[in-house]
Design an enzyme around this catalytic site. Structure first.
Site, PDB file in Angstrom:
ATOM      1  N   ASP A  69      -3.022   1.628   4.150  1.00  0.00           N
ATOM      2  CA  ASP A  69      -3.091   2.904   3.212  1.00  0.00           C
ATOM      3  C   ASP A  69      -2.746   2.218   1.977  1.00  0.00           C
ATOM      4  O   ASP A  69      -1.972   1.238   1.847  1.00  0.00           O
ATOM      5  CB  ASP A  69      -2.000   3.829   3.496  1.00  0.00           C
ATOM      6  CG  ASP A  69      -0.594   3.480   3.590  1.00  0.00           C
ATOM      7  OD1 ASP A  69       0.265   3.671   2.504  1.00  0.00           O
ATOM      8  OD2 ASP A  69      -0.071   2.891   4.474  1.00  0.00           O
ATOM      9  N   GLU A 156       7.363  13.378   0.987  1.00  0.00           N
ATOM     10  CA  GLU A 156       8.430  12.505   0.961  1.00  0.00           C
ATOM     11  C   GLU A 156       9.253  13.179  -0.303  1.00  0.00           C
ATOM     12  O   GLU A 156       8.745  13.637  -1.290  1.00  0.00           O
ATOM     13  CB  GLU A 156       8.194  11.009   1.237  1.00  0.00           C
ATOM     14  CG  GLU A 156       7.216  10.857  -0.023  1.00  0.00           C
ATOM     15  CD  GLU A 156       6.693   9.290   0.085  1.00  0.00           C
ATOM     16  OE1 GLU A 156       7.565   8.383  -0.125  1.00  0.00           O
ATOM     17  OE2 GLU A 156       5.775   9.152   0.392  1.00  0.00           O
TER      18      GLU A 156
END
Length: 271
Positions: A69, A156
């Site tokens: 990623d 997150e």
């Protein structure tokens, strides 16, 4: 910087069942320190780690399908070299909140397509915008494209945010994320994947939103950090190395065999 050396021998079983190899490793860390370990499957020899973890409960190299990623911080990437080294997929940061887009997204989006790497876009969730606003911003920036991977919502806690110190309740998180998921599902034709971390998963009950999961777990197998949770992707290091990248890059593994990966692609790619 720590150096890692791997030596392998053959024997028995792997992820997803069926006959496979067993690989025994001799991992040399730093100045001569050595740790013996074993894992099933096969190493991906061209991928590495500048700060390797000594895995004792399931090595990520058990799994044959690995990817990255990325965001603008990766700079220039040779995606053809990355693919040749064993990078099978890429998740690319596209947007954040309701008004930020990653300046490298469109370039990486085109370059990964040209290199033949399956890729999808991810959105970094911002707790001072509604789920609907963030879905609209993502849709304004990420094209609907045949063969692209499902959209990803990165969930997150951002404890260092200067602009949004707000920490919503678990119920509000699930409600707003659910709205965003529904909007993206309708627009892209594939239900989004949720990326999350151990503390966010624990605090919010996000496991109950009915998503497919991509889990961060850099010091233990996900079965230890997210007991009982099914997952499709595992982010196992933030200090990985791979040909085509100039510095560290996040490395991830898919949960199944290559055959299962091909079936997943056929089912979950956008049409």
């Amino acid at each position: 910087m720590k150096a890692v050396a791997l030596a392998a021998v053959t024997a028995l079983a792997a992820c997803g069942g069926g006959p496979t190899r067993r690989v025994v490793t001799d991992i040399s860390i730093g100045s001569g320190q050595s740790v013996q370990g074993s894992f099933t499957g096969g190493a991906v020899p061209l991928l590495g780690d500048t700060a390797p973890h000594v895995w004792t409960s399931g090595h990520p190299y058990n799994l044959p399908v690995h990817g990255v990623d990325v965001s603008r911080y990766q700079g220039d990437v040779n995606w053809h070299q990355a693919r040749a080294s064993g990078i099978n997929f890429a998740f690319i940061k596209a947007t954040e909140g309701g008004d930020h887009s990653d300046p490298a997204f469109r370039r990486y989006w085109a370059e990964t397509r040209a290199a033949g790497i399956p890729r999808g876009a991810y959105h970094f969730y911002y707790f001072c915008r509604s789920g609907a606003e963030q879905a609209a911003w993502f849709m304004a920036n990420v094209p609907r494209e045949r063969g692209a991977l499902p959209p990803v919502i990165d969930l997150e806690w951002n404890h260092q945010s200067r602009s949004c110190p707000f920490k919503p309740s678990a119920a509000e998180v699930r409600r707003e994320v659910g709205i965003m998921m529904s909007m993206l599902h309708q627009y892209y034709g594939q239900r989004p994947i949720i990326y999350t971390t151990v503390d966010f998963y624990r605090d919010t009950g996000v496991r109950n939103v009915g998503a497919e999961f991509w889990l961060r777990s850099v010091a233990d197998h996900p079965r230890g950090t997210y007991p009982g949770q099914q997952w499709s992707f595992w982010q196992y290091t933030g200090t990985g190395t791979a040909p085509g990248f100039r510095g560290n890059v996040d490395l991830n593994a898919f949960a199944g065999s290559r055959a299962q990966w091909n079936r997943w692609l056929a089912t979950r790619s956008q049409r």
